[in-house]
Design a protein around this motif. Sequence first.
Motif, PDB file in Angstrom:
ATOM      1  N   MET A 337     -73.037   8.601 -10.054  1.00 56.00           N
ATOM      2  CA  MET A 337     -72.252   7.404  -9.757  1.00 56.00           C
ATOM      3  C   MET A 337     -72.223   6.435 -10.933  1.00 56.00           C
ATOM      4  N   LYS A 338     -73.325   6.374 -11.662  1.00 53.12           N
ATOM      5  CA  LYS A 338     -73.445   5.393 -12.743  1.00 53.12           C
ATOM      6  C   LYS A 338     -72.751   5.848 -14.023  1.00 53.12           C
ATOM      7  N   TRP A 339     -72.882   7.147 -14.335  1.00 47.34           N
ATOM      8  CA  TRP A 339     -72.383   7.603 -15.636  1.00 47.34           C
ATOM      9  C   TRP A 339     -71.420   8.785 -15.564  1.00 47.34           C
ATOM     10  N   GLY A 340     -71.206   9.313 -14.373  1.00 45.47           N
ATOM     11  CA  GLY A 340     -70.227  10.374 -14.240  1.00 45.47           C
ATOM     12  C   GLY A 340     -68.845   9.878 -14.630  1.00 45.47           C
ATOM     13  N   GLY A 341     -68.127  10.656 -15.415  1.00 50.21           N
ATOM     14  CA  GLY A 341     -66.826  10.231 -15.919  1.00 50.21           C
ATOM     15  C   GLY A 341     -66.901   9.459 -17.211  1.00 50.21           C
ATOM     16  N   LYS A 342     -68.096   8.947 -17.544  1.00 48.05           N
ATOM     17  CA  LYS A 342     -68.295   8.240 -18.810  1.00 48.05           C
ATOM     18  C   LYS A 342     -68.915   9.158 -19.858  1.00 48.05           C
ATOM     19  N   ALA A 343     -69.922   9.908 -19.447  1.00 46.67           N
ATOM     20  CA  ALA A 343     -70.663  10.738 -20.390  1.00 46.67           C
ATOM     21  C   ALA A 343     -69.814  11.925 -20.839  1.00 46.67           C
ATOM     22  N   ASP A 344     -69.753  12.131 -22.143  1.00 46.00           N
ATOM     23  CA  ASP A 344     -69.072  13.298 -22.716  1.00 46.00           C
ATOM     24  C   ASP A 344     -70.017  14.475 -22.895  1.00 46.00           C
ATOM     25  N   VAL A 345     -71.320  14.201 -22.855  1.00 48.99           N
ATOM     26  CA  VAL A 345     -72.305  15.271 -22.992  1.00 48.99           C
ATOM     27  C   VAL A 345     -73.550  14.894 -22.194  1.00 48.99           C
ATOM     28  N   GLU A 359     -67.124  18.503 -16.942  1.00 49.58           N
ATOM     29  CA  GLU A 359     -68.219  19.458 -16.815  1.00 49.58           C
ATOM     30  C   GLU A 359     -69.540  18.748 -16.535  1.00 49.58           C
ATOM     31  N   VAL A 360     -69.726  17.589 -17.141  1.00 47.58           N
ATOM     32  CA  VAL A 360     -70.945  16.817 -16.897  1.00 47.58           C
ATOM     33  C   VAL A 360     -71.020  16.401 -15.431  1.00 47.58           C
ATOM     34  N   SER A 361     -69.938  15.878 -14.908  1.00 49.94           N
ATOM     35  CA  SER A 361     -69.918  15.438 -13.513  1.00 49.94           C
ATOM     36  C   SER A 361     -70.135  16.608 -12.557  1.00 49.94           C
ATOM     37  N   THR A 362     -69.539  17.745 -12.873  1.00 57.25           N
ATOM     38  CA  THR A 362     -69.717  18.927 -12.031  1.00 57.25           C
ATOM     39  C   THR A 362     -71.166  19.384 -12.025  1.00 57.25           C
ATOM     40  N   LEU A 363     -71.791  19.397 -13.204  1.00 55.76           N
ATOM     41  CA  LEU A 363     -73.196  19.783 -13.299  1.00 55.76           C
ATOM     42  C   LEU A 363     -74.061  18.873 -12.435  1.00 55.76           C
ATOM     43  N   LEU A 364     -73.849  17.570 -12.539  1.00 53.78           N
ATOM     44  CA  LEU A 364     -74.648  16.624 -11.760  1.00 53.78           C
ATOM     45  C   LEU A 364     -74.424  16.812 -10.265  1.00 53.78           C
ATOM     46  N   ALA A 365     -73.179  16.963  -9.862  1.00 55.64           N
ATOM     47  CA  ALA A 365     -72.878  17.122  -8.439  1.00 55.64           C
ATOM     48  C   ALA A 365     -73.492  18.405  -7.886  1.00 55.64           C
ATOM     49  N   ASN A 366     -73.407  19.482  -8.643  1.00 51.41           N
ATOM     50  CA  ASN A 366     -73.953  20.752  -8.168  1.00 51.41           C
ATOM     51  C   ASN A 366     -75.472  20.723  -8.091  1.00 51.41           C
ATOM     52  N   GLN A 367     -76.105  20.087  -9.061  1.00 48.61           N
ATOM     53  CA  GLN A 367     -77.556  19.968  -9.016  1.00 48.61           C
ATOM     54  C   GLN A 367     -77.994  19.108  -7.828  1.00 48.61           C
TER      55      GLN A 367
END
Length: 657
Positions: A337-345, A359-367
Motif C-alpha cells: 500500500m505504501k510503495w506499490g506502484g512507486k518502486a521500480d525495483v 512486477e514489484v507490486s505483483t511480487l508483494l501481493a503474491n507473497q
Amino acid sequence: MRRLTVLLLATCLPLTAPLPASAQDAASAATRAAQAELAARLPLDDPRDMANVMRGKIAEIADGVILTKDGKTVWDRRPYAFLAAERAPDTVNPSLWRQARLNAVHGLFEVVPGKIWQIRGYDISVMTIIRGKAGWIVVDPLLSEEAAAAGWKLFADTVEAKSGKLPIKAVIFSHSHSDHFGGVGGIVTPERVKREKIRIIAPHGFSEEATSENVLAGAAMGRRALYMFGSILAPGPTGQVDTGLGPKLSSGTIGYMEPTETVGEGGGTLTIDGLAFEFLDAGGTEAPSEFVFYIPAYKALHSTEVVTHNLHNVLTLRGAQVRDALRWSKVIDATLMKWGGKADVVMASHHWPTWGAGEVSTLLANQRDAYRYVHDRTLFLANRGATLHELADQTPEAPVQGRDFSTRGYYGTVNHDMKATYQRYFGWWDGNPANFNPLPPEASAPKYVALAGGADKLLAAGKAAIAAGEYRWAAELLNKLVFAQPDNQDGRAALASAYDQLGYQAESGAWRNYYLAAAASLRGNAVENISGNGQSRSFVSAIPTGVFFDALATRFDAAKGAAVAGTFQFVLPDSKESVAVVVGGGVEVPRYGVTDAAPTATITLNRATLDDVMLGQAQFPALMQSGAIKIDGDRMAFLSWFALHPPANPRFNVVVP
C-alpha cells in the motif's frame, strides 16, 4: 533467516556404531514419477528469474573461492559445478533444482545503474551497497567477516577502481539474525566507526535480540542446524544442493557491532548520507527486530527478509520461537500500500531483485497472499476440528504457488508453516487425551516391535512400504525398529533408504537436507570435520551478562543438586556489574544487578574473563589457580555448586536413541 547466532559445530561424528559406508539409493520409480508430475505442471523453463539473476552482473570472485588468511576455506563453489546442468537429475526435485541454479550464480551485480549494487552468491545472504551523497551505505554485511571482506574487495576492485575510492558513511542491519550483521568486521572496524563517525543503523530491539537469540538453546539449535542446512552432507546430486534461501552458510568468523542509532516502532524517514530512507517496522515477522525501507530518489524498495523468492519459515526446522504469519501478511500488505506502484525495483537480503513497478507490486501481493493462506487455512480447519498433522496433510499448496515461483516452499513449506501456526495458537497438543502424555519413543518402540510380531516382521513391513512407494509410512514403521534396536543394521539401512526417497522428492531445501543428513547419519556417511563458524570476541562480548547467567542456569543439574542451597554473588569489576545467583529446590535464579547482603560465596572476576570462557580460551579451574578469579566465603560450596553445571552435548543423537 534466524537464525544463525548459534555456534555451528566444528565436527559431527556418528555417536552410535555406524553401518559400513554404503552408497545412497538411486531414485526409485515412485520418486521419478513424482518428479515428472511436478515438472509437467510447473513452467520450469520460464526464463524471467534467470534473466533477473543475471541482470547487471559485472564481476565475480574467481571460482567462487574465499579463504582465510591462514588458508582455511570459508566459501568454495567448485564442488557445485554439477548445477551447471539445466535438467534436474532424478535425485533432485526439479523445482528445487531450478532454485539452486538461480542461487548458484555469484558475483557483483549493478541493481540501479551507478547507485545500487549487490554482492550475491558468497553466503546464504546478500550484501547491498548504496551510493550516498559522499560515500557508501552498506546493508547487511553477510554472516562472516571473511566473506564480507572478500565481497567488499570485489566491489572496491571493480566499482571504486573506476569511480574513485569513497568512505563508508553508514552500515544498515536490516534485522537481528546474524547472517545480516555477523560480517560487519570485514567491512569496518570499531575504531574506524568511532573515528569516522560511521552510522550503524538497526531496528528497535536489535541489540538484545541479535546477541541473545539462540544463546539459551544454542547447543540443540546448532545440532539441528547441521541437518537443516546440510552441513554434514557432501555437495552433489544425491547430497546438498541448496538451502532454498541461499546456497549454504559461509564458514568464517561471526562478529558484532553495536548500532549507533535505531529506528523506532513508528518507522519514519531518516536522511543517510544525503539520501532519504523511508522505514516501515516489520518486527515480529521473520525476525523479532526488523524493518523494510524505500529510497525515493532511486525508486528502490529493500524488503529485507520479509519478502524473498520463496515461502519462508513460520517455524524453522532448527528450532526457534514461532513467528506470526498473520502479522507477516499484514506488513507485506502495508508495504504494498505504501510503495506499490512507486518502486521500480525490489531487492532483498536473499535472492535476486525484481524490476518493474508492476512486477514489484505483483511480487508483494503474491507473497502477502501466501502467508495469509497459511494463517487462515490453519484456523479455518482447526476451528472445524482438524488437528496439527491433519490440517497440514489435507491442505494443497496455495493457489498463488502454482503461478509464482517466488512463493513456493523452497525453505518454509505450507505443510510445516501450518503446523507452526497451529502451535502458535494451540500449543503442542492436538486435544486428544491419548496424545497428552504418550510414552517416549525409546519406551514405546520395543512394544511396537513386539506387537508387529518381532523385528523381522516389522522390517519386512517397512521394506514392503518402500517397495510400494509409501516412504512416509515406511519411515514411521522403520523408525520404531531403529529406536527399539539401534544396532539393527538392516533396519537402519532400510530407514535410510526411505529417507533417501523423501529427500529426493522434497522441494524444500531444508526438508531435503534434513532427510538426507538423517540417512547419512544412519549409514555412518555423515561428513566429518565440518569447518564451522566461530563467534568473535566482539560478538561474545555483546551478549548481555544477564543472558549469560540465564544460560548457565539451564545447565544446572537439578537431579544431583536438589539439596544444594545458597547464594553466590558474582562481581564483575571491569563492566561494573553484579549478579546474585540464588540456588535452592533444584533451580537457580540469577538476579542481575543485585548484591546480596550475606552470600554463601563472592566470586570476583572480570566480564572479559567470562568472555574468555565462552570463547573456549580459558576454563574456570585454571583461572582459579592463576588468580584471575577471586573467591571469598565458602570456597568449597562454590566449587561443589559449580561442578553441577555439566556442558551441553553438542553432538547428541537425532535419528537414533
